[in-house]
Design an enzyme around this catalytic site. Structure first.
Site, mmCIF file in Angstrom:
data_model
loop_
_atom_site.group_PDB
_atom_site.id
_atom_site.type_symbol
_atom_site.label_atom_id
_atom_site.label_comp_id
_atom_site.label_asym_id
_atom_site.label_seq_id
_atom_site.Cartn_x
_atom_site.Cartn_y
_atom_site.Cartn_z
ATOM 1 N N GLU A 114 77.942 76.394 -31.303
ATOM 2 C CA GLU A 114 76.946 75.465 -31.864
ATOM 3 C C GLU A 114 76.887 74.167 -31.056
ATOM 4 O O GLU A 114 77.903 73.580 -30.701
ATOM 5 C CB GLU A 114 77.179 75.158 -33.347
ATOM 6 C CG GLU A 114 76.017 74.386 -33.988
ATOM 7 C CD GLU A 114 74.633 75.012 -33.704
ATOM 8 O OE1 GLU A 114 74.071 74.741 -32.625
ATOM 9 O OE2 GLU A 114 74.135 75.763 -34.552
ATOM 10 N N ASP A 167 70.413 78.211 -35.466
ATOM 11 C CA ASP A 167 69.327 77.554 -36.192
ATOM 12 C C ASP A 167 68.026 78.354 -36.077
ATOM 13 O O ASP A 167 66.947 77.812 -36.203
ATOM 14 C CB ASP A 167 69.132 76.132 -35.651
ATOM 15 C CG ASP A 167 68.848 76.130 -34.156
ATOM 16 O OD1 ASP A 167 68.732 77.226 -33.563
ATOM 17 O OD2 ASP A 167 68.752 75.035 -33.568
HETATM 18 O O1 AHR Z 1 74.614 76.260 -29.403
HETATM 19 C C1 AHR Z 1 73.423 76.637 -28.840
HETATM 20 C C2 AHR Z 1 72.312 76.650 -29.855
HETATM 21 O O2 AHR Z 1 72.007 75.337 -30.218
HETATM 22 C C3 AHR Z 1 72.582 77.291 -31.170
HETATM 23 O O3 AHR Z 1 72.545 78.691 -31.169
HETATM 24 C C4 AHR Z 1 71.486 76.733 -32.004
HETATM 25 O O4 AHR Z 1 71.798 76.718 -33.370
HETATM 26 C C5 AHR Z 1 71.296 75.330 -31.446
HETATM 27 O O5 AHR Z 1 69.944 75.092 -31.175
#
Ligand code: AHR
Length: 523
Positions: A242, A318
């Protein structure tokens, strides 16, 4: 009352000895029975993880059972003609689904994968991903026929993720949360990726939002360089933790994480308190390498981790959904698996020979629109040759392609089946690596050319399949010169008429030169 230290040490030591013995026995079993033929269900990946003391808590595959005793459903599809659903199970416990049953169910219509069942018994199925902080939803569903493969000598279908496609489960059972240890592996198509965010499989937020550093722990595969990246041009196996894809301890380049693009790639991420690892290898043969093994990233928020325990496939935490890839199988475990356990799992993966010849005799591809295929010559001179476009001109030839060919040559020999541009009951062949360019004839010779939408082009690019003239595969009749068929002659591809006036119309070898196997795609 707590046990004295020596007793604790003895208990721990006995646990490791027992686990190591179980794994060694499994490796021996896998190697002993390691033929590429259809395997009896010996120890499959989740049997091996259980013996190693780190049981699967989610097990997903559209291609095979991942427990030797599993006989339940693997995946469900929905067809568009009447919106009916059908689930496919292994034909025997621990075996493979019957792909021809899917072919019949989806014949003449489109089918999408609506559910990938969890084989662990915990109900952690994957279904259409909902919208999230980065993008609305629900996401698209995978074309159920777009990733044909073979496994254990059986035809099967993987999960083809085009950008916009995604699966998720926000309400899981048994998946690691907080800083608890877990492991995961997946088998991907190492030639199908992009630089979008984020082709992931693993642990994510339960509310579909970016909840901050450390709220995910998933395998990422692709060549995005926004966060971390490895050596070469990618694709790389990284961990999506994340707000960052990590290839090692640093935020950006970690050159220990190599470009990995095996057609069938095994990818592993595992994590425990202030410790994690990336591993990977060729799913078709050989062992695993460790690309990172160390402490959590040197940025705040990742130690301790704050995993939430949802499961995603093909998207970011996300619901970022710009990425593409293909998934064949994968699991998540409770506990941090040992390297020895994972090595035994990799030996089992090798033994089922993804992409090998199917028991049907080398015709694993299908002419269903959307499928990726390669077209293999059947004349005895040339069975290692495939229809392939040149790179320096527009000519189309037959040429040898093998697993050690360059990725360009493999891409040049791979085609996406399209509904016939001039006649929907026939087919057209779009290049897999030159989007929008098709096989078309011009002065009876085949060329690769962009679709200009003219009726001449669409007819020249449409071919009607019939049973192969020599009894193998298919012969392809030109849509606008119906006495002519796709034929190779002197390694060049034409539309030819049997006994016509051109040298390439020769009657010698006619039946063989005009018959083509629809083979597993090279890329
Ligand atoms: O960590 C990379 C990405 O960043 C994740 O998958 C996403 O949730 C966020 O936009």
């Amino acid at each position: 009352m707590s046990a004295p230290l020596t007793v604790l040490f003895q208990r721990q030591f006995r646990k490791y000895v027992l686990a190591a013995a179980a794994v060694l026995a499994l490796i021996a079993g896998v190697l002993a029975g390691g033929s590429h033929a259809s395997q009896a269900a010996g120890s499959l990946p989740c049997d091996i993880y259980a013996s190693g003391g780190t049981p699967c808590v989610a097990a997903h595959s559209t291609t095979r059972a991942l427990y030797s005793s599993y006989a339940g459903p693997l995946y469900q599809v929905r067809r568009s003609s009447d919106n009916t659903y059908k689930s496919f199970s292994p034909t025997t416990a621990g075996g493979y689904p019957d792909a021809s049953a899917q072919d019949s169910f989806c014949s003449g219509t489109a089918c999408v994968i609506t559910r990938i069942y969890d084989q662990s018994g915990r109900g952690n199925d994957l279904t259409q991903a909902p919208g999230g902080g980065a993008a609305g939803g629900p996401d698209n569903l995978s074309d159920a026929t777009a990733a044909p493969t073979t496994v254990g000598g059986h035809k099967a279908y993987g999960v083809y993720i085009a950008p916009g496609t995604g699966y998720r489960n926000d309400n899981t059972n048994g998946i690691a949360t907080g800083d608890s240890p877990e492991g995961m592996y997946a088998i991907f198509d190492g030639t199908h990726y992009n630089g979008g965010c984020c082709f992931d499989y693993g642990n994510a937020e339960t509310n579909n939002n970016d909840d901050g550093n450390g709220t995910m722990e998933a395998i990422y595969f692709g060549n995005i360089k926004v966060w971390g990246y490895g050596s070469g041009n990618g694709p790389w196996i990284m961990a999506d933790l994340e707000n960052g894809l990590f290839s090692g301890v640093n935020q950006h380049l970690n050159s220990g994480d190599p470009t990995v693009n095996y057609r069938y790639t095994t990818a592993i991420v595992k994590g425990e308190p202030n410790h994690w690892a990336i591993r990977g290898g060729n799913a078709q043969s050989g062992g695993l390498s460790t690309f990172y093994n160390g402490v959590r990233p040197n940025v705040s928020g990742y130690n301790p981790m704050k995993k939430q325990g949802a499961i995603i496939l093909g998207i970011g935490g996300d619901n970022s959904k710009g990425a593409q890839g293909t998934f064949y199988e994968g699991v998540m475990t409770s506990g941090y698996p040992s390297d020895a356990t994972e090595n035994a799992v990799q030996a089992n993966i090798n033994s089922v020979n993804y992409g090998g010849t199917s028991s049907g005799g080398g015709n694993p591809g299908t002419l269903t629109p959307g499928s990726r295929i390669s077209l293999q010559a059947t004349t005895s001179c040339c069975t290692a040759d495939y229809i392939k476009h040149d790179d320096n001109d527009t000519n189309v030839v037959i040429a040898g392609v093998s697993s050690s060919s360059s990725s360009t040559d493999k891409g040049d020999a791979t085609w996406i089946v399209r509904a016939g541009l001039a006649n929907g009951s026939c087919v057209s062949f779009e290049s897999a690596n030159k989007s929008g360019q098709y096989l078309r004839h011009q002065n009876y010779q085949l060329h690769l050319a962009g679709n200009d939408g003219s009726s001449t082009f669409t007819q020249d690019a449409t071919f009607c399949p019939q049973s192969g003239h020599n009894g193998q595969g298919y012969s392809f009749q030109s849509a606008n010169y119906t006495n002519r068929y796709l034929r190779h002659y002197d390694y060049t591809v034409y539309i030819a008429s049997n006994g016509g006036s051109n040298t390439f119309d020769a009657t010698t070898s006619w039946n063989d030169d005009t018959s083509w196997n629809v083979a597993t795609p090279w890329s």
